[in-house]
Write an enzyme that holds these catalytic residues in place. Sequence first.
Site, short mmCIF file in Angstrom:
data_model
loop_
_atom_site.label_atom_id
_atom_site.label_comp_id
_atom_site.label_asym_id
_atom_site.label_seq_id
_atom_site.Cartn_x
_atom_site.Cartn_y
_atom_site.Cartn_z
N ARG B 257 0.87 -1.18 0.00
CA ARG B 257 0.00 0.00 0.00
C ARG B 257 0.90 1.23 0.00
O ARG B 257 1.52 1.54 1.02
CB ARG B 257 -0.88 -0.05 1.26
CG ARG B 257 -2.09 0.86 1.22
CD ARG B 257 -2.72 0.93 2.60
NE ARG B 257 -1.92 1.78 3.47
CZ ARG B 257 -1.70 1.58 4.76
NH1 ARG B 257 -2.24 0.54 5.37
NH2 ARG B 257 -0.96 2.41 5.47
N HIS B 261 -3.55 4.32 4.88
CA HIS B 261 -4.64 3.34 5.01
C HIS B 261 -5.94 3.97 4.51
O HIS B 261 -6.63 3.41 3.67
CB HIS B 261 -4.79 2.91 6.47
CG HIS B 261 -6.04 2.14 6.73
ND1 HIS B 261 -6.27 0.91 6.17
CD2 HIS B 261 -7.15 2.45 7.44
CE1 HIS B 261 -7.47 0.48 6.54
NE2 HIS B 261 -8.02 1.40 7.30
N TYR B 270 4.27 5.03 11.15
CA TYR B 270 4.66 3.63 11.36
C TYR B 270 5.54 3.03 10.27
O TYR B 270 5.76 1.84 10.23
CB TYR B 270 3.41 2.76 11.56
CG TYR B 270 2.33 2.95 10.51
CD1 TYR B 270 2.40 2.29 9.29
CD2 TYR B 270 1.26 3.82 10.74
CE1 TYR B 270 1.43 2.47 8.32
CE2 TYR B 270 0.28 4.01 9.77
CZ TYR B 270 0.37 3.34 8.56
OH TYR B 270 -0.58 3.52 7.61
C1 TPP Z 1 -14.27 -6.19 12.04
C2 TPP Z 1 -13.52 -4.91 11.88
N1 TPP Z 1 -12.59 -4.57 12.78
C3 TPP Z 1 -11.90 -3.40 12.65
C4 TPP Z 1 -12.15 -2.57 11.59
C5 TPP Z 1 -11.35 -1.26 11.43
N2 TPP Z 1 -10.45 -1.44 10.26
C6 TPP Z 1 -10.82 -0.99 9.04
S1 TPP Z 1 -9.75 -1.46 7.85
C7 TPP Z 1 -8.74 -2.22 8.96
C8 TPP Z 1 -7.50 -2.90 8.48
C9 TPP Z 1 -7.79 -3.91 7.42
O1 TPP Z 1 -6.60 -4.47 6.99
P1 TPP Z 1 -6.54 -5.47 5.74
O2 TPP Z 1 -7.58 -6.53 5.90
O3 TPP Z 1 -5.15 -5.92 5.61
O4 TPP Z 1 -6.98 -4.59 4.48
P2 TPP Z 1 -6.31 -3.24 3.96
O5 TPP Z 1 -6.90 -2.11 4.74
O6 TPP Z 1 -4.85 -3.36 4.13
O7 TPP Z 1 -6.72 -3.16 2.53
C10 TPP Z 1 -9.25 -2.11 10.25
C11 TPP Z 1 -8.61 -2.66 11.45
C12 TPP Z 1 -13.15 -2.95 10.70
N3 TPP Z 1 -13.48 -2.21 9.64
N4 TPP Z 1 -13.80 -4.14 10.84
#
Ligand code: TPP
Lengths: 321, 351
Positions: B257, B261, B270
């Site tokens: 990425r 985020h 980070y």
């Molecule tokens: C069940 C849940 N817990 C926490 C969140 C908050 N949150 C949104 S995106 C994210 C990280 C997701 O990481 P990843 O699955 O690796 O996808 P990326 O964002 O890197 O595309 C978090 C912790 C959420 N949306 N849903």
Amino acid sequence: MMMNMVQAINAALSGEMERDPSVVLLGEDVGVDGGVFRVTDGLIDRFGEDRVIDTPLAEAGIAGVAIGMALNGLRPVAEIQFMGFSYLVLNQMINHAARMRNRTRGKLTVPMVLRMPYGAGIKALEHHSESTEALYAQIPGLKVVVPSTPLEAKGLLISSIRDPDPVVFLEPTRSYRMLKEEVPEGEHLVPLGKARTVQEGDDVTIVGWGAMIPLIQRAVADLKGSAEIIDLRTISPMDSHAVVESVKRTGRAVVVHEAPRSFGPGAEIAARIYEGAILKLEAPVERVTAPDITVPLPKGEDRYYVNEKKIKEGVERALRF
Amino acid sequence: MLTDEFDPQKGEMLRIVDEEGEADMGLMPRMSKDLLLKAYRTMLLTRLADDKAVKLQRQGRLGAYPPSKGQEASQVGPAMALKEEDWLVWAFREMGALLWKGVPLETQYLYWMGNELGNVYPEGTRVTPSVVPVGSQVPQAVGIAYAGLIRKEKSVVLAYFGDGATSEGDFHEGLNFAGVFRTPNVFVCQNNQFAISTRRSRQTASATIAQKAIAYGFPGILVDGNDIMAMYAATKEAAERARKGKGPTLIESFTYRMSDHTTSDDWRKYRSKEEVAEWERKDPLKRFSAYLVSKGFLKDEASLIEELGELVEKAAVQAEATPAPGLADVFEHTYAEMPPYLREQMGGGWK
Ligand SMILES: Cc1ncc(C[n+]2csc(CCOP(=O)(O)OP(=O)(O)O)c2C)c(N)n1
């Protein structure tokens, strides 16, 4: 045919599977075992293991898979083995099933039924006696249905399966085999969202559902005065009209539910009565419910569970006020 | 079979075009010039539209937005392997995949601007709406695939999710179901190394995410997610396997990425500038364009950028011109039929 509630639900499921090839069942032990309460007994033999699906032990998975099925043209009826294990599906049901229609402005919908045994009164193991219908009823987009008799169960379940929206169908375990009644073999429909007047009366309106109905009937059998009993059938969307109109006539209301009192469905029903009939009320709305405690283990269950005596006292308080 | 040739447990990764644009022709999938150019166009459009979304957010014209920058190949490559009847199930960071599958840019902007109409896709577009609760789309993708089996369709269901999602129970439950029922699913984990600030190493002690497939009883493959050819080839093979009734596949797209985020995040908290610069060198767009230029397929990139830039501006204008939902819009899709109490709340002009 004379049937108990288990047989009536089985008949509803098999009838709908017969009629509509898109109806499928899934859940833990629903196939070969016929479900732990035997509600789905024999269905795998009739409809095959593609349509009566023994799933892995995974409640969120069951709900999530059912949502996917519904999105792609099936009408899944998913079983959660006991309501106490249904909290694992909340994410799927609340964040997806309940809001899919709204967030896609009606393009994608989730016509599914999530069935589960619920309620106390059978001295079951821990986590097998919950009645947390209010958790689901608070979610816009979900319907919550509770049958009180075999005939009602058949009619309400068929309507739930045909309903275009997700339905949480709660089967009172206590009522599964309590009573047999005549249930027609063919189609029998009971509309969702419409309460049923179990017994007409003039002095007090008693509102209940599920396993509470026979208790209420017995509790008022030798009452001085005449009670109107309303079986709500659908907790949400609630038929407040039926309740309010009845209370306008009787002037007194008692709500009976086995769930704990605080934030329970009784609070909502009382609020609707106040909103709709305050000037006709001759007494505060009486709530006969479980106390706000964790369901005790079997030895202490009687302290928790609503019984005839508690209902009678509640009704008398309402009448005396 | 690529899945036989590249063993994730040995850390073997499928890569067809390297960082300099040099191709391993032995592994190269059959792709016409038109298909290649359409892929590049979609990736470039994604990059430009993504930049624009971030700008719109900074100007207060669009809500919080999760950028795709750096993941364009990882998104578009798998989508290219889909047929019209196939489903695409996404999370929230897959703009490029949606563009390929026919979800217009203005629709996507509309969603991020906060209008449910942004979840309403053109008739017949088999794409589910965005999924914010991380990982929860995975079992749904399995249900869609199961329904396809029952209805005797030949459709495949492609599901995207991130590396963070693989720690959620829903990932396990979904893949486990898929393995048991051999559903026609392709799972694409976009391992962009981060879940917000949390590194991939905090999600699992598995050496790769791809190897988790082995435990579910189906193949997994580790793919260079910045290589569009590799992502396309791996997904095409997986989709064919699914279509033939041979069950699911897990593809780990190893990518990065490059941006925050979401627009609410600041990656400097980070990770180092050096780390990000290193990955900028591996930019999937640079690699692809180097390859296309070497083939003589891509001649006038400047005018392509100009043309796509105009498309982006138009989409933004169109999305912004869409009226906000009215009172009835927010009430009437709660149930198929509106219950009387809800009608009363609406009629009273609910405040
Ligand atoms: C069940 C849940 N817990 C926490 C969140 C908050 N949150 C949104 S995106 C994210 C990280 C997701 O990481 P990843 O699955 O690796 O996808 P990326 O964002 O890197 O595309 C978090 C912790 C959420 N949306 N849903």
